[in-house]
Design a protein around this motif. Sequence first.
Motif, PDB file in Angstrom:
ATOM      1  N   HIS A   1      -1.092  10.205  -2.235  1.00 23.82           N
ATOM      2  CA  HIS A   1      -2.234   9.297  -2.319  1.00 23.82           C
ATOM      3  C   HIS A   1      -2.546   8.669  -0.970  1.00 23.82           C
ATOM      4  O   HIS A   1      -1.660   8.452  -0.142  1.00 23.82           O
TER       5      HIS A   1
ATOM      6  N   ASP B   1       5.033   4.239   1.512  1.00 23.91           N
ATOM      7  CA  ASP B   1       4.245   4.499   0.294  1.00 23.91           C
ATOM      8  C   ASP B   1       2.760   4.469   0.617  1.00 23.91           C
ATOM      9  O   ASP B   1       2.144   3.423   0.647  1.00 23.91           O
ATOM     10  N   ALA B   2       2.139   5.645   0.862  1.00 25.60           N
ATOM     11  CA  ALA B   2       2.743   6.969   0.827  1.00 25.60           C
ATOM     12  C   ALA B   2       2.351   7.713   2.111  1.00 25.60           C
ATOM     13  O   ALA B   2       2.243   8.914   2.096  1.00 25.60           O
TER      14      ALA B   2
ATOM     15  N   GLU C   1      -4.307   5.676  -6.309  1.00 28.94           N
ATOM     16  CA  GLU C   1      -3.075   5.835  -7.100  1.00 28.94           C
ATOM     17  C   GLU C   1      -2.492   4.486  -7.462  1.00 28.94           C
ATOM     18  O   GLU C   1      -1.816   4.348  -8.480  1.00 28.94           O
ATOM     19  N   GLU C   2      -2.772   3.474  -6.631  1.00 28.62           N
ATOM     20  CA  GLU C   2      -2.145   2.159  -6.840  1.00 28.62           C
ATOM     21  C   GLU C   2      -2.868   1.322  -7.890  1.00 28.62           C
ATOM     22  O   GLU C   2      -2.442   0.207  -8.182  1.00 28.62           O
TER      23      GLU C   2
ATOM     24  N   GLU D   1       5.812  11.045  -2.639  1.00 30.73           N
ATOM     25  CA  GLU D   1       6.109   9.620  -2.820  1.00 30.73           C
ATOM     26  C   GLU D   1       7.492   9.394  -2.218  1.00 30.73           C
ATOM     27  O   GLU D   1       8.271  10.346  -2.108  1.00 30.73           O
TER      28      GLU D   1
END
Length: 409
Positions: A82, A112-113, A146-147, A184
Amino acid sequence: MQHSVLQCNTGEALLAELIAVPSVNPRESALPAETPLAEFVADYCRHLGMTARLDEVTDGRCNVVATLPGRRTDECVLLETHLDTVETEGMTVAPFTAQVRDGRLYGRGACDAKGPLAAFLSALARIAASGHPPERTVVLVGAIDEEHRYQGVTHLLAREAGGSAAHEGGSRIGPRPVGAVVGEPTSLCLVVAHKGVMRCRIAATGPGGHSSLPQGRVNPVETLAEVVGYLRDEVAPRLAARHEPLVGAPTLVVTQISGGSGPNVLPERCEVTIDRRTVGGEEPEQVWRALKDELEGRFSGPVEVAEPHVVDYALPAQDDGAAADFTARVGRALAAHGLDPVGVGVGHGTDASKICRTGIPSVVFGPGSMTEAHTPGEFLDLAQLEAATDVLTTLLADGTAGAAREDRG
Ligand SMILES: [Zn+2]
């Protein structure tokens, strides 16, 4: 161009450039937050001789999809990670100006990431420089969001459902993936299973009134105290008794509570939020339905279990033929560099569970520790970036791995 791909001839330099392009998830705001980073990645990949394109998901926010043709072009290995990071408020290191101290690179997204993304890109750079095409085509995807709401991976996979790209316009990935490595921070472990999550709110209500006249009135704070006790004493222990070999038992915790409007007013409403971690085989919707059926009507006042506001799927251990083959291949690449090839499970979610649900075997792998993710002093151990790049180069090059390693440098 603001950031030059030409300055990125080491993994460390590349990671510093990735961190210098802010990509903080805009949550509910309509900002194209990840798009400058998507453009940077596309430029970098084109510089390697790959094809690359931006794919708008929403509000000008773009995934990036880049392709390195292999000796076989009908199938691919998918590298997905991501682009977005969490916020930078309260950070104790400069968020967008990478600092290197004692073998660690500090900055928002270092582990991350953007660390895993740097490992993906560095491995592609080595293979491109080797002059030997990878065994299969490699497709790199940097996905947005993604978060927060997983919109990037959801968009990517919208045409993959049912195991074939039969929808109009064809697959957004391209060739059919034989497997996906989701980038990740896993501390270089091979993650083959993880938990999912269902979050919902539980509310109790009452008539309210003057606090000097509580007699005979339902108090929603007291009702929810009963609910919270029941979840802790009855529901959570029942979950804890389950045995799941890789990820451990499912869990349920109360994470937020609110209620009441004033110190001398009987509350009309009290609400808690629960976080229920699921394991492979549990569907979040069914988990919610069962909890709703169990709780509503059981307590002294009215209780309502609202529809889930967050649902994410678990990544189940995949042991059928194709998935086992792919996992074994990744394991061999780890073993070739002295790393543990045995798959493990973790408690947090990743895009891998969504990719796996479309029938693509998926594992999670990357440099950096999850305990550093989202922290005020986020960093990446640069030795892990190098090791992850070695593993990925071996995995992608396959038969030409030796040549790819000799030719770099
Ligand atoms: Zn992440």
